[in-house]
Design a protein around this motif. Sequence first.
Motif, PDB file in Angstrom:
ATOM      1  N   SER A  94     -58.462 -14.148  85.564  1.00 44.20           N
ATOM      2  CA  SER A  94     -59.795 -14.046  84.950  1.00 44.20           C
ATOM      3  C   SER A  94     -59.846 -13.028  83.809  1.00 44.20           C
ATOM      4  N   VAL A  95     -58.728 -12.346  83.560  1.00 46.39           N
ATOM      5  CA  VAL A  95     -58.652 -11.406  82.438  1.00 46.39           C
ATOM      6  C   VAL A  95     -57.327 -11.600  81.717  1.00 46.39           C
ATOM      7  N   MET A  96     -57.398 -11.747  80.419  1.00 43.11           N
ATOM      8  CA  MET A  96     -56.225 -11.770  79.573  1.00 43.11           C
ATOM      9  C   MET A  96     -56.614 -11.078  78.276  1.00 43.11           C
ATOM     10  N   GLY A  97     -55.676 -10.951  77.348  1.00 41.68           N
ATOM     11  CA  GLY A  97     -56.044 -10.288  76.111  1.00 41.68           C
ATOM     12  C   GLY A  97     -54.952 -10.360  75.081  1.00 41.68           C
ATOM     13  N   ILE A  98     -55.284  -9.877  73.891  1.00 40.59           N
ATOM     14  CA  ILE A  98     -54.343  -9.830  72.784  1.00 40.59           C
ATOM     15  C   ILE A  98     -54.141  -8.366  72.399  1.00 40.59           C
ATOM     16  N   ILE A  99     -52.867  -7.965  72.304  1.00 41.13           N
ATOM     17  CA  ILE A  99     -52.529  -6.594  71.966  1.00 41.13           C
ATOM     18  C   ILE A  99     -51.630  -6.586  70.726  1.00 41.13           C
TER      19      ILE A  99
END
Length: 338
Positions: A94-99
């Motif tokens: 339920s959580v992902m992201g771009i770094i």
Amino acid sequence: MLKHCTPAAAAVLALAAISGPALGQPSPSLAGKSVQMLIGFGPGGGYDLWGRVVARHIGKHLPGNPSVVPQNMPGAGSFVAANNIYNLAPRDGSVMGIIARDAALGPITGATGARFDATRITWVGTPTTETNVCIAMSTAQVKTLNDLYDKQLIVGDTGVGTGTHSYPKALSVLLGMKFKIIAGFPSSSDVFLAMERGEVEGICESLDSVSGKRPAWIPEKKVTILFQGGAMPNPSLEGIPFVADLARSPEDRLAIEFLYAGQGIGRPFVAPPDMPADRVRMLREAFNATMQDPEFLDDAKRNMLDVEPEDGEHLAALIKKVYATPKPIVDKIGELIK
């Protein structure tokens, strides 16, 4: 029923039973949930744009078709977002992201604030691989690569862990280039605005960010590309010096190649570590499907984004290779980019 199947059909069903989810264990679903898409930078930059474009389309490829909500979490060159994803986020998909692409080098180089293990974080994929360009406004005294060895170029910096910081800082020592680095910009868009205002003169930034945010700059020669860097020279930049070729010794070339390893990482999407295998597979398959989605491809084209994706398995393997770099080279770069 199985007893009425041909031997071949029975074999297929048996294989599916072995490789698929165990009986009584449903496939993961995010129905009724919202998925957070954390973006490690402020609004307006290249990472923000990629994060939002992917967020608009990946939900329909996730089981249960959840809404995907982008949330900017800037700070420390995206270490704030990476630390949050690694240490605090739930591990259910339920959580992902771009770094930042270069954030992956933070832990191995001992960067302050990098509280995650890049070999354990879940690499979901990247929509593109990168070419970095160091550019100067046409009004700057630095007009060519050779000028950069004799004259100072004032460049904007969006934080430790990003190429805007690491490349000019390290190359000042490795190659003797005369960069003056001005820190404190939330995103590359803020640096671009500062360049237009005459507050800084240049930036080391991805080619797609420059072309996407200021499409007239390069063709109208409002900026000069001094040199390029990445896994290999970009064919579209014929005649532009490739930074690894500027090395003055074999050791320096190895150091520059390690420094620019993040370009092969591209615009990485990540998720928490130690996720169940079915959740990792869910995110990676949804990402891969998004990369083939005609609506996503049209959206990317409208935003002048080049889609050249690599999957999560590729990124995970690349990270392992990067982390196998000889320690003296790692230590040297780690000191230079702090």
